[in-house]
Design a protein around this motif. Structure first.
Motif, PDB file in Angstrom:
ATOM      1  N   ASP A  79       0.786  -1.047  -0.136  1.00 42.23           N
ATOM      2  CA  ASP A  79       0.016  -0.116   0.054  1.00 42.23           C
ATOM      3  C   ASP A  79       0.662   1.225   0.093  1.00 42.23           C
ATOM      4  OD1 ASP A  79      -2.410  -1.185   0.131  1.00 42.23           O
ATOM      5  OD2 ASP A  79      -2.334  -1.776   2.009  1.00 42.23           O
ATOM      6  N   GLN A  80       1.996   1.055   0.746  1.00 45.07           N
ATOM      7  CA  GLN A  80       2.905   2.264   0.732  1.00 45.07           C
ATOM      8  C   GLN A  80       3.354   2.681  -0.678  1.00 45.07           C
ATOM      9  OE1 GLN A  80       3.100  -0.249   2.760  1.00 45.07           O
ATOM     10  NE2 GLN A  80       2.519   0.592   4.982  1.00 45.07           N
ATOM     11  N   VAL A  81       3.773   1.640  -1.198  1.00 45.23           N
ATOM     12  CA  VAL A  81       4.519   2.311  -2.720  1.00 45.23           C
ATOM     13  C   VAL A  81       3.316   2.408  -3.707  1.00 45.23           C
ATOM     14  CG1 VAL A  81       5.923   1.126  -4.461  1.00 45.23           C
ATOM     15  CG2 VAL A  81       6.291   0.292  -2.102  1.00 45.23           C
ATOM     16  N   SER A  82       2.022   1.854  -3.549  1.00 43.77           N
ATOM     17  CA  SER A  82       1.173   2.303  -4.296  1.00 43.77           C
ATOM     18  C   SER A  82       0.566   3.675  -4.224  1.00 43.77           C
ATOM     19  CB  SER A  82      -0.408   1.450  -4.176  1.00 43.77           C
ATOM     20  OG  SER A  82      -0.290  -0.057  -4.510  1.00 43.77           O
ATOM     21  N   GLU A  83       0.923   4.062  -2.907  1.00 41.25           N
ATOM     22  CA  GLU A  83       0.417   5.532  -2.628  1.00 41.25           C
ATOM     23  C   GLU A  83       1.732   6.278  -3.305  1.00 41.25           C
ATOM     24  OE1 GLU A  83      -1.162   8.762  -1.584  1.00 41.25           O
ATOM     25  OE2 GLU A  83      -2.130   6.815  -0.780  1.00 41.25           O
ATOM     26  N   GLU A  84       2.653   6.075  -3.376  1.00 40.48           N
ATOM     27  CA  GLU A  84       3.981   6.647  -4.010  1.00 40.48           C
ATOM     28  C   GLU A  84       3.635   6.782  -5.523  1.00 40.48           C
ATOM     29  OE1 GLU A  84       8.704   6.237  -4.336  1.00 40.48           O
ATOM     30  OE2 GLU A  84       7.654   4.681  -3.297  1.00 40.48           O
ATOM     31  N   LEU A  85       3.079   5.753  -6.145  1.00 46.62           N
ATOM     32  CA  LEU A  85       2.856   5.654  -7.580  1.00 46.62           C
ATOM     33  C   LEU A  85       1.567   6.431  -7.832  1.00 46.62           C
ATOM     34  CD1 LEU A  85       2.842   4.805 -10.448  1.00 46.62           C
ATOM     35  CD2 LEU A  85       1.337   2.656  -9.629  1.00 46.62           C
TER      36      LEU A  85
END
Length: 245
Positions: A79-85
């Protein structure tokens, strides 16, 4: 202007056209996420998954962008990297219309909740939804049967189930305008090993990829689930890798 000069201009334009269509440029990079543009409307997002058997693995997803709109295919691994994307897209003033998971593993669904929190609709085949529920994974909201056509700006992306291979539910997604296939984990990068086979059907894998070749004969660029993108030779490599099973 001389004929030689005019021919030179024509030749320069002719040579440059394929370079635009086959561009591969890094547009964003951090310790957890990389984004590369591989064609006029298609980007590859790469995040990372720590695995017991294969160590740290780079996992590919696709973003299709046109006229200020985007569709994402496979989430980043958390979820953290999805938020980054998503944050990168928002910063570029691009609206995310949806996210589609090509199968039920973590490298497709691991960051799904970040999209849901933002109210971004999610899609997957009915097979993927069923398997995600049984595996206790985050579950996409909207199901489809064997095929789904989606619009992003003026472009069309077709996602289709051709048969079992890496998993029982794996679909591929084809960007018609750019002739780019996101094969996900059904397609192997050149030189790749068979990888994780815990949910695979190795007996039908080769035949399934052969159907992809027939179903989308216009393919110019193929993005595998892991590793470098390439041409149709990735399809041939995958067919041969599993052809004797």
């Amino acid at each position: 202007m001389t004929k030689r000069f005019l021919f030179g201009l024509f030749l320069l334009k002719w040579i440059s056209l394929p370079l635009v269509a086959q561009q591969d440029s890094l547009v964003y990079q951090s310790e957890t996420l990389q984004i590369r543009q591989v064609s006029p409307s298609v980007f590859v997002h790469v995040s990372y998954l720590e695995t017991q058997d294969f160590g740290k693995v780079g996992c590919n997803g696709m973003v299709v962008i046109d006229h200020g709109e985007a569709l994402v295919f496979d989430t980043p691994t958390s979820d953290q990297v999805s938020e980054e994307l998503i944050g990168w897209l928002v910063e570029k003033k691009i609206e995310v219309n949806g996210v589609l998971a090509t199968h039920f593993h973590d490298d497709c669904l691991g960051g799904l909740d970040a999209f849901h929190v933002r109210g971004i609709p999610s899609f997957a085949s009915d097979r993927t939804i069923d398997l995600a529920q049984k595996a206790g994974e985050s579950v996409p909201q909207n199901g489809f049967g064997d095929e789904l056509s989606q619009r992003v700006g003026d472009l069309e992306v077709v996602s289709r189930f051709f048969g079992e291979g890496h998993t029982r539910d794996n679909v591929v997604s084809f960007v018609l305008s750019d002739r780019v296939l996101f094969g996900g984990c059904l397609i192997k990068a050149l030189g790749a090993s068979e990888g994780f086979l815990g949910d695979a059907n190795v007996g039908t894998w080769s035949e399934t990829v052969s159907r992809v070749k027939v179903g989308f004969p216009e393919i110019k660029l193929v993005i595998p689930g892991h590793g470098e993108a390439g041409g149709k030779d990735l399809l041939e490599y995958t067919i041969q890798l599993f052809g004797t099973k």
